[in-house]
Design a protein around this motif. Structure first.
Motif, short mmCIF file in Angstrom:
data_model
loop_
_atom_site.label_atom_id
_atom_site.label_comp_id
_atom_site.label_asym_id
_atom_site.label_seq_id
_atom_site.Cartn_x
_atom_site.Cartn_y
_atom_site.Cartn_z
N PHE A 10 0.83 -1.20 0.00
CA PHE A 10 0.00 0.00 0.00
C PHE A 10 0.87 1.26 0.00
O PHE A 10 0.64 2.20 -0.77
CB PHE A 10 -0.92 -0.02 1.22
CG PHE A 10 -1.63 1.28 1.47
CD1 PHE A 10 -2.77 1.60 0.75
CD2 PHE A 10 -1.16 2.17 2.42
CE1 PHE A 10 -3.43 2.81 0.97
CE2 PHE A 10 -1.82 3.37 2.65
CZ PHE A 10 -2.95 3.69 1.93
N ILE A 11 1.89 1.28 0.86
CA ILE A 11 2.77 2.45 0.94
C ILE A 11 3.50 2.67 -0.38
O ILE A 11 3.64 3.80 -0.87
CB ILE A 11 3.76 2.29 2.10
CG1 ILE A 11 3.01 2.40 3.44
CG2 ILE A 11 4.88 3.33 2.03
CD1 ILE A 11 3.85 2.09 4.65
N ARG A 12 3.95 1.58 -1.03
CA ARG A 12 4.65 1.72 -2.31
C ARG A 12 3.71 2.19 -3.41
O ARG A 12 4.13 2.91 -4.32
CB ARG A 12 5.32 0.40 -2.71
CG ARG A 12 6.31 -0.14 -1.70
CD ARG A 12 7.37 0.87 -1.33
NE ARG A 12 8.16 0.42 -0.19
CZ ARG A 12 8.62 1.20 0.75
NH1 ARG A 12 8.39 2.49 0.70
NH2 ARG A 12 9.32 0.73 1.75
N VAL A 13 2.45 1.80 -3.35
CA VAL A 13 1.48 2.29 -4.33
C VAL A 13 1.32 3.80 -4.17
O VAL A 13 1.30 4.55 -5.16
CB VAL A 13 0.11 1.59 -4.16
CG1 VAL A 13 -0.95 2.28 -5.02
CG2 VAL A 13 0.22 0.13 -4.55
N VAL A 14 1.21 4.26 -2.94
CA VAL A 14 1.07 5.70 -2.69
C VAL A 14 2.31 6.45 -3.18
O VAL A 14 2.21 7.48 -3.84
CB VAL A 14 0.83 5.97 -1.19
CG1 VAL A 14 0.81 7.47 -0.91
CG2 VAL A 14 -0.47 5.32 -0.74
N GLU A 15 3.49 5.92 -2.86
CA GLU A 15 4.73 6.58 -3.27
C GLU A 15 4.89 6.60 -4.78
O GLU A 15 5.33 7.59 -5.36
CB GLU A 15 5.94 5.88 -2.63
CG GLU A 15 6.01 6.05 -1.12
CD GLU A 15 7.14 5.24 -0.50
OE1 GLU A 15 7.45 5.48 0.67
OE2 GLU A 15 7.68 4.35 -1.19
N GLY A 16 4.57 5.48 -5.43
CA GLY A 16 4.78 5.38 -6.87
C GLY A 16 3.64 5.91 -7.71
O GLY A 16 3.80 6.15 -8.91
N GLY A 17 2.46 6.07 -7.11
CA GLY A 17 1.33 6.59 -7.83
C GLY A 17 0.54 5.57 -8.63
O GLY A 17 -0.46 5.91 -9.26
N ARG A 24 7.01 -2.84 -9.50
CA ARG A 24 8.42 -2.74 -9.93
C ARG A 24 9.33 -2.54 -8.73
O ARG A 24 10.42 -3.13 -8.65
CB ARG A 24 8.59 -1.58 -10.92
CG ARG A 24 8.00 -1.85 -12.30
CD ARG A 24 8.44 -0.80 -13.30
NE ARG A 24 7.96 0.53 -12.96
CZ ARG A 24 6.80 1.04 -13.38
NH1 ARG A 24 6.01 0.30 -14.16
NH2 ARG A 24 6.44 2.25 -13.04
N THR A 25 8.91 -1.72 -7.79
CA THR A 25 9.73 -1.46 -6.60
C THR A 25 9.91 -2.72 -5.76
O THR A 25 11.00 -3.01 -5.25
CB THR A 25 9.10 -0.35 -5.75
OG1 THR A 25 9.02 0.85 -6.52
CG2 THR A 25 9.92 -0.09 -4.49
N THR A 29 4.45 -8.90 -9.30
CA THR A 29 3.59 -8.57 -10.42
C THR A 29 2.52 -7.55 -9.99
O THR A 29 2.19 -7.43 -8.81
CB THR A 29 2.88 -9.82 -10.96
OG1 THR A 29 1.98 -10.32 -9.96
CG2 THR A 29 3.89 -10.90 -11.31
N ARG A 30 1.97 -6.86 -10.99
CA ARG A 30 0.90 -5.92 -10.71
C ARG A 30 -0.32 -6.66 -10.16
O ARG A 30 -1.04 -6.13 -9.29
CB ARG A 30 0.51 -5.16 -11.98
CG ARG A 30 -0.53 -4.08 -11.74
CD ARG A 30 -1.03 -3.48 -13.05
NE ARG A 30 -2.01 -2.42 -12.81
CZ ARG A 30 -3.27 -2.62 -12.44
NH1 ARG A 30 -3.72 -3.87 -12.27
NH2 ARG A 30 -4.09 -1.60 -12.25
N ALA A 31 -0.55 -7.88 -10.64
CA ALA A 31 -1.69 -8.66 -10.17
C ALA A 31 -1.57 -8.96 -8.68
O ALA A 31 -2.57 -8.93 -7.95
CB ALA A 31 -1.80 -9.95 -10.96
#
Length: 304
Positions: A10-17, A24-25, A29-31
């Protein structure tokens, strides 16, 4: 802790947008990220993201959860660090941050001795004049010149840094010596972009401030470059004595306005700042001891 990967995701989604950036970070996978976010929302009973074709935005519930998740993962990280360093032997990598000039002249010379005394310790010195994020930048100890230490960190005062107004003899012979703060209006004063805002504050022995809007045609964001310009006779500058003490002792530079103390935005004190989780970490402790031994009770450049 089955929740930990999802919270980090969740935190990486917020950071990466985006979920793709988070994947990737984290090297997955995206799934997998999408599944984690869906499960997280189900368990929390709230939507965390407003989804569109272009970007993800946090919902009000997502903003609240983001702050709590950051603190929770910081606590987990601190616990892991503490567990890895339960022994008394300094080991691993110590990451130290300092300003460019002070770090180069006063901190870097300490590193070989600390490393030699502790064979299992590696030291990384990160020099920057910008404030680092202790957690986000994985900094074990940051040396900061500040009037007010951060509330979210442990701060230990290391040394007070004295500053002087000085110039080269050749400059003073050509342009005369200022005797009062307002005399500086007739001089070329070298401006420090990160600190003085083209205005110098000088305090006399009675605590009375004189604010002088100095005339600066040459500006620097690096104090070493300012020293070079002063030595070349290009003007008057406020310099820390840790940087120019040899030149002052040798007569290569002269102080002026000795009855006044420069008051800069950073204040006088240098602090060692570190997160509470590093308080008992041996590698931090031995480096802090080396700093205190070197700079207290009197720093070496003020010894004479």
């Amino acid at each position: 802790m089955s929740w930990l990967p999802a919270w980090e995701g969740f935190i990486r989604v917020v950071e990466g947008g985006s979920m793709a950036a988070a994947a990737r970070t984290l090297g997955c996978t995206r799934a997998q990220i999408s599944k984690q976010m869906a499960e997280l929302e189900r368990r929390l009973g709230a939507r965390l993201f407003e989804r569109s074709t272009r970007r993800l935005a946090l919902t009000p519930a997502g903003e609240v959860f983001h702050q709590h998740a950051l603190r929770a993962l910081e606590a987990v990280d601190g616990t892991e660090i503490a567990m890895r360093n339960l022994g008394d032997r300094p080991c691993g990598t110590l990451r130290v941050s300092a300003t460019v000039s002070f770090g180069r002249h006063c901190v870097a010379p300490l590193l070989p001795g600390v490393a030699a005394a502790h064979p299992d310790l590696e030291i990384e010195l990160i020099l920057t004049d910008h404030v680092v994020d202790l957690v986000g930048d994985s900094i074990d100890l940051a040396l900061r010149m500040t009037r007010l230490p951060p509330d979210d960190a442990v701060a230990r005062r290391i040394v007070s840094l004295r500053r002087v107004v000085c110039a080269a003899p050749a400059y003073l012979e050509r342009h005369g010596t200022p005797h009062l703060p307002l005399d500086l209006l007739q001089h070329q004063c070298l401006s420090y972009l990160l600190g003085d805002n083209k205005s110098w504050v000088l305090v006399d022995g009675n605590g009375v401030e004189a604010v002088v809007p100095v005339r600066s045609r040459i500006h620097f964001n690096n104090i070493d470059c300012m020293l070079d310009a002063v030595l070349a006779g290009h003007g008057i500058a406020i310099l820390p004595t840790y940087l120019c003490h040899r030149e002052l002792a040798g007569g290569i530079l002269h102080t002026v306005l000795d009855g006044y103390e420069p008051d800069v935005v950073f204040g006088r004190d240098l602090y060692a700042c570190y997160t509470p989780s590093r308080v008992r970490v041996p590698k931090v402790r031995v480096f802090l001891d080396a700093l205190l031994q070197r700079f207290q009770p009197v720093p070496p450049w003020e010894g004479n």
